[in-house]
Design a protein around this motif. Structure first.
Motif, PDB file in Angstrom:
ATOM      1  N   ILE A  34       0.843  -1.189   0.000  1.00 44.66           N
ATOM      2  CA  ILE A  34       0.000   0.000   0.000  1.00 44.66           C
ATOM      3  C   ILE A  34       0.882   1.244   0.000  1.00 44.66           C
ATOM      4  O   ILE A  34       1.861   1.320   0.751  1.00 44.66           O
ATOM      5  N   GLY A  35       0.518   2.192  -0.828  1.00 46.39           N
ATOM      6  CA  GLY A  35       1.279   3.424  -0.917  1.00 46.39           C
ATOM      7  C   GLY A  35       0.434   4.649  -0.650  1.00 46.39           C
ATOM      8  O   GLY A  35      -0.780   4.646  -0.858  1.00 46.39           O
ATOM      9  N   TRP A  36       1.103   5.681  -0.168  1.00 43.34           N
ATOM     10  CA  TRP A  36       0.512   7.004  -0.040  1.00 43.34           C
ATOM     11  C   TRP A  36       1.071   7.895  -1.145  1.00 43.34           C
ATOM     12  O   TRP A  36       2.280   7.883  -1.411  1.00 43.34           O
ATOM     13  N   PHE A  37       0.195   8.667  -1.748  1.00 45.40           N
ATOM     14  CA  PHE A  37       0.541   9.577  -2.821  1.00 45.40           C
ATOM     15  C   PHE A  37       0.001  10.953  -2.486  1.00 45.40           C
ATOM     16  O   PHE A  37      -0.862  11.098  -1.626  1.00 45.40           O
ATOM     17  N   ARG A  38       0.488  11.954  -3.172  1.00 42.46           N
ATOM     18  CA  ARG A  38      -0.049  13.291  -2.972  1.00 42.46           C
ATOM     19  C   ARG A  38       0.023  14.086  -4.263  1.00 42.46           C
ATOM     20  O   ARG A  38       0.852  13.829  -5.128  1.00 42.46           O
ATOM     21  N   GLN A  39      -0.867  15.054  -4.369  1.00 43.29           N
ATOM     22  CA  GLN A  39      -0.887  15.930  -5.526  1.00 43.29           C
ATOM     23  C   GLN A  39      -1.086  17.360  -5.056  1.00 43.29           C
ATOM     24  O   GLN A  39      -2.127  17.700  -4.495  1.00 43.29           O
ATOM     25  N   ALA A  40      -0.078  18.175  -5.285  1.00 42.32           N
ATOM     26  CA  ALA A  40      -0.139  19.585  -4.943  1.00 42.32           C
ATOM     27  C   ALA A  40      -0.763  20.357  -6.095  1.00 42.32           C
ATOM     28  O   ALA A  40      -0.745  19.899  -7.241  1.00 42.32           O
ATOM     29  N   SER A  84       5.134  14.484  10.633  1.00 44.10           N
ATOM     30  CA  SER A  84       5.598  15.447  11.612  1.00 44.10           C
ATOM     31  C   SER A  84       6.534  16.442  10.935  1.00 44.10           C
ATOM     32  O   SER A  84       6.942  16.251   9.794  1.00 44.10           O
ATOM     33  N   SER A  85       6.856  17.495  11.664  1.00 39.89           N
ATOM     34  CA  SER A  85       7.718  18.555  11.125  1.00 39.89           C
ATOM     35  C   SER A  85       7.234  19.006   9.754  1.00 39.89           C
ATOM     36  O   SER A  85       8.021  19.181   8.820  1.00 39.89           O
ATOM     37  N   LEU A  86       5.951  19.205   9.651  1.00 42.42           N
ATOM     38  CA  LEU A  86       5.352  19.542   8.365  1.00 42.42           C
ATOM     39  C   LEU A  86       5.813  20.909   7.867  1.00 42.42           C
ATOM     40  O   LEU A  86       6.016  21.837   8.650  1.00 42.42           O
ATOM     41  N   ILE A  87       5.978  20.998   6.566  1.00 36.37           N
ATOM     42  CA  ILE A  87       6.396  22.220   5.904  1.00 36.37           C
ATOM     43  C   ILE A  87       5.372  22.583   4.840  1.00 36.37           C
ATOM     44  O   ILE A  87       4.594  21.727   4.402  1.00 36.37           O
ATOM     45  N   PRO A  88       5.337  23.838   4.406  1.00 37.87           N
ATOM     46  CA  PRO A  88       4.344  24.242   3.408  1.00 37.87           C
ATOM     47  C   PRO A  88       4.376  23.394   2.134  1.00 37.87           C
ATOM     48  O   PRO A  88       3.329  23.205   1.507  1.00 37.87           O
ATOM     49  N   GLU A  89       5.537  22.890   1.759  1.00 39.55           N
ATOM     50  CA  GLU A  89       5.656  22.060   0.569  1.00 39.55           C
ATOM     51  C   GLU A  89       4.913  20.739   0.688  1.00 39.55           C
ATOM     52  O   GLU A  89       4.706  20.053  -0.317  1.00 39.55           O
ATOM     53  N   ASP A  90       4.509  20.369   1.888  1.00 39.14           N
ATOM     54  CA  ASP A  90       3.726  19.156   2.084  1.00 39.14           C
ATOM     55  C   ASP A  90       2.249  19.365   1.754  1.00 39.14           C
ATOM     56  O   ASP A  90       1.478  18.400   1.737  1.00 39.14           O
ATOM     57  N   THR A  91       1.842  20.583   1.518  1.00 38.40           N
ATOM     58  CA  THR A  91       0.453  20.873   1.197  1.00 38.40           C
ATOM     59  C   THR A  91       0.045  20.164  -0.088  1.00 38.40           C
ATOM     60  O   THR A  91       0.672  20.329  -1.131  1.00 38.40           O
ATOM     61  N   ALA A  92      -1.007  19.366   0.000  1.00 41.53           N
ATOM     62  CA  ALA A  92      -1.463  18.580  -1.143  1.00 41.53           C
ATOM     63  C   ALA A  92      -2.696  17.794  -0.743  1.00 41.53           C
ATOM     64  O   ALA A  92      -3.048  17.717   0.437  1.00 41.53           O
ATOM     65  N   VAL A  93      -3.334  17.196  -1.732  1.00 39.66           N
ATOM     66  CA  VAL A  93      -4.342  16.187  -1.472  1.00 39.66           C
ATOM     67  C   VAL A  93      -3.628  14.849  -1.413  1.00 39.66           C
ATOM     68  O   VAL A  93      -2.882  14.490  -2.330  1.00 39.66           O
ATOM     69  N   TYR A  94      -3.837  14.113  -0.343  1.00 38.45           N
ATOM     70  CA  TYR A  94      -3.159  12.843  -0.132  1.00 38.45           C
ATOM     71  C   TYR A  94      -4.095  11.683  -0.440  1.00 38.45           C
ATOM     72  O   TYR A  94      -5.253  11.676  -0.023  1.00 38.45           O
ATOM     73  N   TYR A  95      -3.573  10.706  -1.161  1.00 35.17           N
ATOM     74  CA  TYR A  95      -4.322   9.536  -1.576  1.00 35.17           C
ATOM     75  C   TYR A  95      -3.581   8.272  -1.168  1.00 35.17           C
ATOM     76  O   TYR A  95      -2.352   8.265  -1.065  1.00 35.17           O
ATOM     77  N   CYS A  96      -4.322   7.196  -0.979  1.00 35.52           N
ATOM     78  CA  CYS A  96      -3.696   5.897  -0.792  1.00 35.52           C
ATOM     79  C   CYS A  96      -4.165   4.955  -1.887  1.00 35.52           C
ATOM     80  O   CYS A  96      -5.213   5.156  -2.503  1.00 35.52           O
ATOM     81  N   ASN A  97      -3.363   3.926  -2.145  1.00 34.00           N
ATOM     82  CA  ASN A  97      -3.703   2.978  -3.196  1.00 34.00           C
ATOM     83  C   ASN A  97      -2.879   1.707  -3.024  1.00 34.00           C
ATOM     84  O   ASN A  97      -1.810   1.738  -2.403  1.00 34.00           O
ATOM     85  N   ARG A  98      -3.373   0.628  -3.573  1.00 37.10           N
ATOM     86  CA  ARG A  98      -2.573  -0.575  -3.709  1.00 37.10           C
ATOM     87  C   ARG A  98      -1.519  -0.316  -4.772  1.00 37.10           C
ATOM     88  O   ARG A  98      -1.801   0.342  -5.774  1.00 37.10           O
ATOM     89  N   VAL A  99      -0.321  -0.848  -4.566  1.00 37.33           N
ATOM     90  CA  VAL A  99       0.797  -0.605  -5.463  1.00 37.33           C
ATOM     91  C   VAL A  99       1.327  -1.921  -5.999  1.00 37.33           C
ATOM     92  O   VAL A  99       1.540  -2.867  -5.253  1.00 37.33           O
ATOM     93  N   ARG A 100       1.542  -1.962  -7.296  1.00 37.49           N
ATOM     94  CA  ARG A 100       2.179  -3.088  -7.954  1.00 37.49           C
ATOM     95  C   ARG A 100       3.168  -2.539  -8.968  1.00 37.49           C
ATOM     96  O   ARG A 100       2.794  -1.731  -9.812  1.00 37.49           O
ATOM     97  N   ASP A 101       4.420  -2.986  -8.888  1.00 38.69           N
ATOM     98  CA  ASP A 101       5.466  -2.512  -9.784  1.00 38.69           C
ATOM     99  C   ASP A 101       5.512  -0.987  -9.818  1.00 38.69           C
ATOM    100  O   ASP A 101       5.625  -0.375 -10.882  1.00 38.69           O
TER     101      ASP A 101
END
Length: 118
Positions: A34-40, A84-101
């Motif tokens: 499982i992976g976490w992704f984000r899109q700013a 933790s130690s969040l910075i403005p560059e972390d601003t995004a919509v975060y998604y999770c998904n199953r990951v293969r390759d």
């Protein structure tokens, strides 16, 4: 409806912390990577972190190493991302998904918004 639901986002100040949860419906997360992704805004979606099913190995994007921790809670059927130690560059919509390759498998859900700002 979506097989994975993200939650836990919100507005935090720089240096703050937030814990995101990815909850599965209809299947067990412990069998899959499982992976976490984000899109700013204005940028492409990128991988942030992932956790494997068998060895429970973890991988992180360089910019979040030492600040983010991905983990499993099999009892709750979730994969969490402690930030933790969040910075403005972390601003995004975060998604999770199953990951293969190194690719997402399921359709994207609505994600959860993380905003880091003063």
């Amino acid at each position: 409806q979506s097989q994975l639901v993200e939650s836990g986002g919100g507005l935090v100040q720089p240096g703050g912390s937030l814990r995101l949860s990815c909850t599965a419906s209809g299947f067990s997360l412990d069998y899959w990577t499982i992976g976490w992704f984000r899109q700013a805004p204005g940028k492409e979606r990128e991988g942030v972190s992932c956790i494997t099913a068998r060895a429970f190995a973890t991988v992180y994007k360089d910019s979040v190493k030492g600040r983010f921790t991905i983990s499993r809670d099999n009892a709750k059927n979730t994969v969490d991302l402690q930030m933790s130690s969040l910075i403005p560059e972390d601003t995004a919509v975060y998604y999770c998904n199953r990951v293969r390759d190194n690719r997402p498998v399921f359709p994207w859900g609505q994600g959860t918004q993380v905003t880091v700002s003063s």
